[in-house]
Design an enzyme around this catalytic site. Structure first.
Site, PDB file in Angstrom:
ATOM      1  N   GLY A   1      -0.326   3.658 -19.207  1.00 59.87           N
ATOM      2  CA  GLY A   1      -1.231   4.379 -20.158  1.00 59.87           C
ATOM      3  C   GLY A   1      -0.890   5.963 -19.628  1.00 59.87           C
ATOM      4  O   GLY A   1      -1.395   6.669 -18.425  1.00 59.87           O
ATOM      5  N   HIS A   2      -0.023   7.642 -20.138  1.00 53.91           N
ATOM      6  CA  HIS A   2       0.473   8.368 -19.755  1.00 53.91           C
ATOM      7  C   HIS A   2      -0.539   9.351 -20.539  1.00 53.91           C
ATOM      8  O   HIS A   2       0.288   9.579 -21.658  1.00 53.91           O
ATOM      9  CB  HIS A   2       1.600   8.329 -19.218  1.00 53.91           C
ATOM     10  CG  HIS A   2       2.090   8.112 -17.954  1.00 53.91           C
ATOM     11  ND1 HIS A   2       3.282   7.921 -17.683  1.00 53.91           N
ATOM     12  CD2 HIS A   2       1.480   6.729 -17.228  1.00 53.91           C
ATOM     13  CE1 HIS A   2       3.291   7.269 -16.936  1.00 53.91           C
ATOM     14  NE2 HIS A   2       2.538   6.180 -16.326  1.00 53.91           N
TER      15      HIS A   2
ATOM     16  N   GLN B   1       2.688   3.342 -13.304  1.00 56.78           N
ATOM     17  CA  GLN B   1       1.960   2.771 -12.295  1.00 56.78           C
ATOM     18  C   GLN B   1       1.640   3.382 -10.921  1.00 56.78           C
ATOM     19  O   GLN B   1       2.150   4.669 -10.963  1.00 56.78           O
ATOM     20  CB  GLN B   1       2.075   0.819 -11.505  1.00 56.78           C
ATOM     21  CG  GLN B   1       2.118   0.454 -12.577  1.00 56.78           C
ATOM     22  CD  GLN B   1       3.271   0.290 -14.118  1.00 56.78           C
ATOM     23  OE1 GLN B   1       4.312   0.650 -13.712  1.00 56.78           O
ATOM     24  NE2 GLN B   1       2.342   0.411 -14.976  1.00 56.78           N
TER      25      GLN B   1
ATOM     26  N   ASP C   1      -2.625   6.013 -12.412  1.00 55.46           N
ATOM     27  CA  ASP C   1      -3.272   6.350 -13.589  1.00 55.46           C
ATOM     28  C   ASP C   1      -4.036   7.837 -11.980  1.00 55.46           C
ATOM     29  O   ASP C   1      -5.035   8.590 -12.739  1.00 55.46           O
ATOM     30  CB  ASP C   1      -4.915   6.221 -13.611  1.00 55.46           C
ATOM     31  CG  ASP C   1      -4.333   4.709 -14.811  1.00 55.46           C
ATOM     32  OD1 ASP C   1      -3.893   4.864 -15.516  1.00 55.46           O
ATOM     33  OD2 ASP C   1      -5.106   4.042 -14.722  1.00 55.46           O
TER      34      ASP C   1
ATOM     35  N   LYS D   1       0.325  11.302 -13.679  1.00 56.82           N
ATOM     36  CA  LYS D   1       1.460  11.070 -13.617  1.00 56.82           C
ATOM     37  C   LYS D   1       2.144  12.399 -14.413  1.00 56.82           C
ATOM     38  O   LYS D   1       3.342  13.029 -14.922  1.00 56.82           O
ATOM     39  CB  LYS D   1       2.686  10.048 -13.785  1.00 56.82           C
ATOM     40  CG  LYS D   1       2.292   9.241 -12.143  1.00 56.82           C
ATOM     41  CD  LYS D   1       2.885   8.043 -12.095  1.00 56.82           C
ATOM     42  CE  LYS D   1       2.253   7.178 -12.933  1.00 56.82           C
ATOM     43  NZ  LYS D   1       0.628   6.856 -12.722  1.00 56.82           N
TER      44      LYS D   1
HETATM   45  P1  GDP Z   1      -1.183   8.911 -15.501  1.00 56.56           P
HETATM   46  O1  GDP Z   1      -0.816   6.546 -15.690  1.00 56.56           O
HETATM   47  O2  GDP Z   1      -0.809   8.577 -13.891  1.00 56.56           O
HETATM   48  O3  GDP Z   1       0.324   9.483 -16.417  1.00 56.56           O
HETATM   49  O4  GDP Z   1      -2.913   8.734 -15.560  1.00 56.56           O
HETATM   50  P2  GDP Z   1      -3.736   8.686 -16.678  1.00 56.56           P
HETATM   51  O5  GDP Z   1      -3.208  10.453 -17.913  1.00 56.56           O
HETATM   52  O6  GDP Z   1      -3.569   7.057 -16.916  1.00 56.56           O
HETATM   53  O7  GDP Z   1      -4.827   9.229 -15.992  1.00 56.56           O
HETATM   54  C1  GDP Z   1      -5.182  10.345 -15.156  1.00 56.56           C
HETATM   55  C2  GDP Z   1      -6.122  11.504 -15.872  1.00 56.56           C
HETATM   56  O8  GDP Z   1      -6.542  12.699 -16.007  1.00 56.56           O
HETATM   57  C3  GDP Z   1      -5.928  11.909 -17.589  1.00 56.56           C
HETATM   58  O9  GDP Z   1      -6.641  11.936 -19.029  1.00 56.56           O
HETATM   59  C4  GDP Z   1      -5.351  12.924 -17.426  1.00 56.56           C
HETATM   60  O10 GDP Z   1      -5.334  13.994 -19.008  1.00 56.56           O
HETATM   61  C5  GDP Z   1      -6.668  13.215 -16.524  1.00 56.56           C
HETATM   62  N1  GDP Z   1      -6.071  14.651 -15.535  1.00 56.56           N
HETATM   63  C6  GDP Z   1      -4.887  15.060 -15.549  1.00 56.56           C
HETATM   64  N2  GDP Z   1      -5.095  15.892 -14.171  1.00 56.56           N
HETATM   65  C7  GDP Z   1      -6.518  15.715 -14.123  1.00 56.56           C
HETATM   66  C8  GDP Z   1      -6.938  16.848 -13.598  1.00 56.56           C
HETATM   67  O11 GDP Z   1      -6.964  18.002 -12.879  1.00 56.56           O
HETATM   68  N3  GDP Z   1      -8.380  16.886 -13.544  1.00 56.56           N
HETATM   69  C9  GDP Z   1      -9.154  16.438 -14.668  1.00 56.56           C
HETATM   70  N4  GDP Z   1      -9.995  16.638 -15.146  1.00 56.56           N
HETATM   71  N5  GDP Z   1      -8.507  15.187 -14.922  1.00 56.56           N
HETATM   72  C10 GDP Z   1      -6.929  14.830 -15.445  1.00 56.56           C
HETATM   73  P1  IMO Z   2       0.299   4.629 -14.758  1.00 58.68           P
HETATM   74  O1  IMO Z   2       1.515   4.840 -15.014  1.00 58.68           O
HETATM   75  C1  IMO Z   2      -3.458   1.708 -13.574  1.00 58.68           C
HETATM   76  C2  IMO Z   2      -2.659  -2.254 -13.146  1.00 58.68           C
HETATM   77  C3  IMO Z   2      -3.924  -3.392 -13.724  1.00 58.68           C
HETATM   78  C4  IMO Z   2      -4.003  -4.821 -13.010  1.00 58.68           C
HETATM   79  C5  IMO Z   2      -2.425  -4.959 -12.373  1.00 58.68           C
HETATM   80  C6  IMO Z   2      -1.289  -6.055 -12.803  1.00 58.68           C
HETATM   81  O2  IMO Z   2      -0.859   4.275 -16.523  1.00 58.68           O
HETATM   82  O3  IMO Z   2      -0.493   5.144 -13.959  1.00 58.68           O
HETATM   83  P2  IMO Z   2       0.088  -5.854 -15.420  1.00 58.68           P
HETATM   84  O4  IMO Z   2      -0.921  -5.573 -16.813  1.00 58.68           O
HETATM   85  O5  IMO Z   2       1.278  -4.756 -15.171  1.00 58.68           O
HETATM   86  O6  IMO Z   2       0.393  -7.696 -15.252  1.00 58.68           O
HETATM   87  O7  IMO Z   2      -1.293  -5.671 -14.642  1.00 58.68           O
HETATM   88  O8  IMO Z   2      -1.780  -3.809 -12.984  1.00 58.68           O
HETATM   89  N1  IMO Z   2      -2.060  -1.381 -14.022  1.00 58.68           N
HETATM   90  C7  IMO Z   2      -2.039  -0.186 -13.820  1.00 58.68           C
HETATM   91  N2  IMO Z   2      -3.366   0.439 -13.405  1.00 58.68           N
HETATM   92  N3  IMO Z   2      -2.391   2.481 -14.157  1.00 58.68           N
HETATM   93  C8  IMO Z   2      -1.028   1.969 -14.197  1.00 58.68           C
HETATM   94  O9  IMO Z   2      -0.917   2.237 -14.942  1.00 58.68           O
HETATM   95  C9  IMO Z   2      -1.244   0.067 -15.009  1.00 58.68           C
HETATM   96  N4  IMO Z   2      -0.394  -1.115 -14.697  1.00 58.68           N
HETATM   97  C10 IMO Z   2      -0.789  -1.754 -14.565  1.00 58.68           C
HETATM   98  O10 IMO Z   2      -4.576  -3.151 -14.429  1.00 58.68           O
HETATM   99  O11 IMO Z   2      -4.533  -4.891 -11.550  1.00 58.68           O
HETATM  100 MG    MG Z   3      -2.576   6.067 -16.704  1.00 63.67          MG
END
Ligand code: GDP
Ligand code: IMO
Ligand code: MG
Length: 416
Positions: A41-42, A220, A14, A17
């Site tokens: 979840g991206h 991840q 999270d 990416k």
């Molecule tokens: P990922 O799994 O690495 O793709 O990240 P996620 O999408 O799960 O979580 C990142 C969250 O931060 C998302 O809700 C993005 O919209 C948000 N985000 C990304 N870059 C920024 C930033 O520079 N500032 C803020 N406030 N939010 C951001």
């Molecule tokens: P993105 O791509 C954050 C975490 C779960 C748990 C552990 C194992 O959005 O960054 P699983 O269901 O994979 O067996 O769970 O890994 N986890 C993540 N945490 N971002 C993710 O993906 C994750 N994918 C798995 O919360 O701790």
């Molecule tokens: Mg994510």
């Protein structure tokens, strides 16, 4: 021949990416996922629209880019089809590896049953079936996307798997599927997915030979890697850059620039050690400012400070060329900002990631905060103390922070 650039998460997932892949995808011919499943979840924000992608590569928002789901991914057809429904006509720009493993509904049921059995010791998985699907792959009892092309044969194999493991499924409370229902379900998947199933390895090789621009999208984060993360509180795949080779059929020489994604602070969702976690008001403030709730499960993310020790470990393992520092704006308004510079492990100062992070207490260095960075698009326009913070982080981890993100929006991105 071209090389494929790579995006990897450097913390516990999270990191943001999705935003950076989407940003870079505007110039790509191909975007490829190489590991994980719909546990990822991206999030991508474009103007007023918010997209949550789980399995489809984040290149999908560039209509010209082709998207590949590689063999290293575990793919749930029912969830994948739901995700496809958000987009018009993906024909000719979405390719699924015939060697990717199928994640079927029984994998999710086993995942949830195992977590329940573990009680307080649960990993805190997403409950999507990731561990059981990769487990079947490694135990050589899994099923691959290529098998979906012959639903009758695949149905028989799955029914055999159930009869061979009857007792185990009984303990887990997983009912044996009805043969006709299973066949009908697999036939439905086949109808929608078959046109997309190909040998993606050949496709990527050809694209490299043709000097196409290719971006590999990690899922991840490094600290969740099956080998290099905080085992057993990890996911079940290779999340680090070497996973891009095995997960797509590339060799290390095919890889180009590695961009590691890191938040300007740190979060973790699920259980397991997190030395720089802040249990107090500041942690709560990070969660609120950063909207730190999981994209996939909606769970509140645990929040804390940038961990420079874990970051150095991640930079080395992934061969990071540059870091994209995300969510700098979330630290806006803090009087002081902390960074974990070493651990105290049983009275000893440690500057590497130890075997078990459980006993590591953070040793912090404090930096002066700043007023506002939100929406800034030019490094020179950042407040002085924010620049000092970034430059100190660069020095600590020995890597350039070539991209800085100051809001979820595509354009609010500083390129240095
Ligand atoms: P990922 O799994 O690495 O793709 O990240 P996620 O999408 O799960 O979580 C990142 C969250 O931060 C998302 O809700 C993005 O919209 C948000 N985000 C990304 N870059 C920024 C930033 O520079 N500032 C803020 N406030 N939010 C951001
Ligand atoms: P993105 O791509 C954050 C975490 C779960 C748990 C552990 C194992 O959005 O960054 P699983 O269901 O994979 O067996 O769970 O890994 N986890 C993540 N945490 N971002 C993710 O993906 C994750 N994918 C798995 O919360 O701790
Ligand atoms: Mg994510």
């Amino acid at each position: 021949m071209n090389r494929a650039d790579l995006i990897v998460g450097l913390q516990w997932g999270d990191e943001g990416k999705g935003k950076i892949v989407d940003h870079l995808a505007q110039k790509q011919d191909f975007v490829c996922r190489f590991a994980g499943g719909h546990n990822a979840g991206h999030t991508i924000v474009v103007g007023e629209s918010v997209y949550a992608l789980h399995l489809i590569p984040s290149g999908v928002l560039n209509p010209k880019a082709k998207n590949i789901v590689g063999n290293g991914v575990v793919l749930s057809p029912v969830d994948f089809i739901k995700e496809m429904d958000q987009f018009d006509n993906l024909d000719g720009r979405l390719f699924l590896s015939d060697k990717a493993h199928l994640l079927l509904p029984y994998h999710a049921l086993i995942d949830q049953a195992r977590e329940k059995m573990k009680g307080e010791k649960a990993i805190g998985t997403t409950g999507k079936g990731i561990g059981p699907a990769y487990g079947d792959k490694v135990a050589r009892v899994g099923h691959r996307m290529g098998e979906l092309l012959d639903p009758v044969k695949l149905t028989n194999k799955i029914m055999d798997h159930f009869s061979q493991n009857e007792k185990l499924f009984e303990v887990m409370g997983v009912a044996t599927p009805k043969q006709e229902e299973l066949l009908a379900e697999l036939e439905d998947y086949n109808k929608i997915l078959a046109p997309h199933i190909v040998d993606t390895t050949l496709l990527v090789w050809k694209a490299l030979e043709d000097n196409k621009k290719i971006l590999l999208e990690g899922a991840q984060g490094t600290m969740l890697d099956i080998d290099h993360g905080t085992y057993p509180f990890v996911t079940s795949s290779t999340t680090v850059s070497s996973g891009a080779c095995s997960g797509l059929g590339l060799n290390p020489k095919d890889l180009g620039e590695v961009t590691g994604i890191a938040k300007a602070y740190c979060t973790r969702v699920g259980n397991g050690p997190f030395p720089s976690e802040d249990f107090g008001e500041e942690g709560e403030r990070l969660r609120k400012n950063g909207h730190e709730f999981g994209t996939t499960t909606g769970r509140p993310r645990r929040c804390g400070w940038f961990d420079a020790v874990a970051m150095k470990h991640a930079v080395r393992i992934n061969g990071v060329d540059q870091i994209a520092l995300m969510k700098l704006d979330v630290l806006d308004g803090f009087e002081e900002v902390k960074v974990c510079v070493a651990y105290n492990v049983n009275g000893q100062r440690v500057e590497h990631v130890p075997y078990d992070l459980e006993d590591a207490q953070p040793i912090y260095k404090t930096f002066k905060g700043w007023d506002k960075t939100e929406g800034v698009r030019n490094f020179d326009e950042l407040p002085e103390t924010a620049k000092e913070y970034i430059e100190a982080l660069e020095e600590m981890v020995g890597t350039k922070m070539g991209i800085i993100s100051t809001s979820p929006q595509r354009e609010d991105t500083i390129i240095r």
